[in-house]
Design a protein around this motif. Structure first.
Motif, short mmCIF file in Angstrom:
data_model
loop_
_atom_site.label_atom_id
_atom_site.label_comp_id
_atom_site.label_asym_id
_atom_site.label_seq_id
_atom_site.Cartn_x
_atom_site.Cartn_y
_atom_site.Cartn_z
N GLY A 260 0.68 -1.35 0.18
CA GLY A 260 -0.07 -0.24 0.28
C GLY A 260 0.63 1.15 -0.03
O GLY A 260 1.87 1.07 0.28
N ILE A 261 0.04 2.22 -0.19
CA ILE A 261 0.89 3.62 -0.13
C ILE A 261 0.89 4.34 1.20
O ILE A 261 -0.77 3.43 1.85
N LYS A 297 5.19 7.01 0.55
CA LYS A 297 6.43 6.16 0.38
C LYS A 297 5.43 4.72 0.07
O LYS A 297 3.76 4.90 0.03
N PHE A 298 6.34 3.88 0.30
CA PHE A 298 5.67 2.02 0.36
C PHE A 298 5.40 1.50 1.72
O PHE A 298 6.29 0.87 2.07
N ARG A 299 4.46 0.54 2.24
CA ARG A 299 5.00 -0.61 3.08
C ARG A 299 3.78 -1.52 2.95
O ARG A 299 3.26 -1.75 2.13
N LEU A 300 3.86 -3.02 3.37
CA LEU A 300 3.78 -3.80 3.56
C LEU A 300 2.09 -4.24 4.47
O LEU A 300 3.23 -4.28 5.97
N ASN A 301 1.53 -4.61 4.01
CA ASN A 301 0.20 -5.12 4.70
C ASN A 301 -0.62 -4.11 6.41
O ASN A 301 -0.64 -4.03 7.19
N ASP A 302 0.16 -2.81 5.89
CA ASP A 302 -0.03 -1.86 6.70
C ASP A 302 0.09 -1.79 8.30
O ASP A 302 -0.55 -0.93 9.12
N ASN A 303 1.40 -2.29 7.83
CA ASN A 303 2.59 -2.21 9.33
C ASN A 303 3.82 -1.20 8.47
O ASN A 303 3.69 -1.57 7.65
N TRP A 304 4.96 -0.99 9.15
CA TRP A 304 6.41 -0.80 9.06
C TRP A 304 7.40 -1.90 9.33
O TRP A 304 8.44 -1.52 8.98
N SER A 305 6.22 -2.87 9.49
CA SER A 305 7.52 -4.20 9.52
C SER A 305 8.16 -4.19 7.71
O SER A 305 10.08 -4.30 8.51
N VAL A 306 8.00 -3.97 6.74
CA VAL A 306 8.35 -4.03 5.50
C VAL A 306 8.41 -2.93 5.29
O VAL A 306 6.88 -2.74 4.79
N ASN A 307 9.15 -1.92 4.96
CA ASN A 307 8.77 -1.10 3.73
C ASN A 307 9.95 -0.20 3.04
O ASN A 307 10.84 -0.65 3.13
N TYR A 308 9.52 1.07 2.10
CA TYR A 308 10.53 1.04 0.93
C TYR A 308 10.17 2.88 1.14
O TYR A 308 8.90 2.99 0.83
N GLY A 309 11.63 3.41 0.88
CA GLY A 309 11.29 4.84 0.54
C GLY A 309 12.67 5.32 -0.12
O GLY A 309 13.45 3.91 -0.53
N PRO A 310 12.66 5.90 -1.00
CA PRO A 310 13.61 6.30 -1.81
C PRO A 310 15.13 6.87 -1.69
O PRO A 310 14.55 7.57 -0.39
N LYS A 311 16.24 6.34 -1.74
CA LYS A 311 17.09 7.14 -0.81
C LYS A 311 17.75 8.17 -1.92
O LYS A 311 17.81 9.56 -1.44
N ASP A 312 17.14 8.33 -2.99
CA ASP A 312 17.49 9.49 -4.28
C ASP A 312 16.01 9.87 -4.68
O ASP A 312 15.79 8.97 -5.76
N ASN A 316 13.47 6.27 -9.28
CA ASN A 316 11.74 5.45 -9.17
C ASN A 316 12.89 3.77 -8.70
O ASN A 316 12.07 2.74 -8.11
N THR A 317 14.41 3.36 -7.82
CA THR A 317 14.06 2.80 -7.20
C THR A 317 14.15 2.75 -5.17
O THR A 317 14.48 4.23 -4.94
N ILE A 318 13.02 2.18 -5.10
CA ILE A 318 12.84 2.26 -3.29
C ILE A 318 13.89 1.80 -3.05
O ILE A 318 14.12 0.58 -3.26
N ASN A 319 14.03 1.66 -1.48
CA ASN A 319 15.20 1.04 -0.95
C ASN A 319 14.24 1.00 0.82
O ASN A 319 13.73 1.15 0.90
N ARG A 320 14.44 -0.54 0.97
CA ARG A 320 13.84 -1.61 2.36
C ARG A 320 14.12 -0.82 3.15
O ARG A 320 15.75 -0.19 3.32
N ASP A 321 13.24 -0.23 4.20
CA ASP A 321 13.47 0.29 5.89
C ASP A 321 14.34 1.99 5.50
O ASP A 321 14.80 2.63 6.52
#
Length: 361
Positions: A260-261, A297-312, A316-321
């Motif tokens: 989800g976003i 940014k993006f995360r899995l199953n509506d919680n923060w245990s797995v999420n992705y955001g951009p370093k740059d 369009n590349t996003i990085n885990r945590d």
């Protein structure tokens, strides 16, 4: 004289406060806390793991409740390590840790789980090796059980290829040629993703090829499949799911699962994600949403245990945590996509990067 009395009063107050603090400390933190007994391993502390039994239970670890001087929930966790890493200044720093929960007094591990733990910690396949396990209890401090030794013989996971298919009512028509793909993750075990939109049905079959020569429907027991069965398999309803099919055991499962976003640019802010839908033809998560100026940014199953955001944020590349987020500068309707090499949530082995697009319509 008044100055002397004031000084004496202040000194007495400090003594009183100091005594109170010491008493509090004696009643709580300074009181010794221990596990009341050794932890138990069932059915055995000597385990030979077999790949064709991957879904079976390997061990259950249980323990008695630890009593702290403060009346509050106790959080337990299980730790695994190898004998060489449990002594010295770096003791247990390389351990594999699983949080069990508050006031939960046991934890089971499947053959698959324990095999991954063992091989990640360096045990060699098809050879007996030693693991050390202990339980952690935490409240105002952490205390640990006595160590227990396990002898584990892990298996070497097969390199698997192949896929099966999932034609069903979620497509609008039962078209095996464009059906969702379930990819082999182990020998005979397949995993894939599907979204059932409102107005579409939740039923489906499982086909071993892009034709109807061989397929599986519902078996006689819950969560089972049967070859050439006319009875449909059925998802819980609308929404997105991770579907697993085990042709070794003739079992299947569907787990609620959605990327989800999240962020101030979408309606839920930082507290609630807006779920995306899985496009099974492009293997991409998508959403068309009204966004406002803010972060995304993006995360899995509506919680923060797995999420992705951009370093740059210019890519369009996003990085885990990663703490980074994209900035939406203009309100409007956007099409957002998210593409990732999916994995099993139980392993938490999600890749370091994923990709996305955010396009104003």
């Amino acid at each position: 004289m008044k100055k002397y009395i004031s000084t004496l009063f202040a000194f007495g107050a400090l003594l009183f406060l100091g005594a109170s603090c010491e008493n509090d400390a004696e009643l709580t933190y300074l009181k010794e806390v221990n596990f009341p007994a050794d932890i138990k391993i069932a059915p055995s502390s000597k385990i030979v793991l077999l790949e064709d039994k991957a879904d079976d239970n390997a061990i259950t670890i249980s323990w008695e409740a630890v009593t702290f001087p403060i009346e509050a929930p106790v959080t337990y966790a299980v730790q695994f390590d190898v004998p060489a890493d449990i002594t010295g200044s770096s003791a247990w720093l390389k351990a594999t840790r699983f949080e069990v929960g508050q006031d939960v007094l046991s934890k089971s591990f499947s053959v698959r789980d324990l095999n991954k733990i063992a091989t990640d910690l360096g045990l060699q396949p098809n050879s007996a090796g030693k693991l050390i396990v202990r339980v952690e209890a935490a409240m105002d401090r952490k205390v640990f059980s006595n160590n227990v030794e396990l002898t584990v013989t892990p298996f070497e996971k097969s390199i698997v290829f192949g896929e099966i298919y999932m034609p069903g009512a979620y497509q609008g028509e039962w078209d095996v040629n464009s059906a969702s793909v379930l990819t082999a993750i182990e020998k005979g075990v397949y995993q894939g993703y599907v979204t059932v939109l409102p107005g579409y049905g939740p039923v489906f079959k499982v086909n071993t090829a892009r034709n109807w020569a061989e397929f599986y429907g519902a078996g006689t027991g819950e969560g089972t499949i049967q070859k050439m069965s006319d009875a449909d398999l059925k998802l819980p309803g609308t929404g997105s799911y991770q579907v697993k099919v085990n042709l070794n055991t003739l079992k299947w499962s569907a787990t609620a699962y959605a990327w989800g976003i999240v962020g101030t640019a979408q309606s839920g802010g930082w507290d609630k994600s807006t779920p995306m839908n899985y496009d099974h033809q492009t293997k991409t998560w998508k959403i068309t949403a009204d966004l406002v100026p803010g972060a995304l940014k993006f995360r899995l199953n509506d919680n923060w245990s797995v999420n992705y955001g951009p370093k740059d944020a210019t890519t369009n590349t996003i990085n885990r945590d990663d703490q980074g987020a994209y900035t939406i500068t203009e309100a409007g309707t956007y099409e957002v996509t998210f593409t990732i090499v999916e994995t099993d949530p139980a392993t938490a082995g999600y890749p370091a990067t994923a990709t996305c697009t955010i396009i104003k319509k």
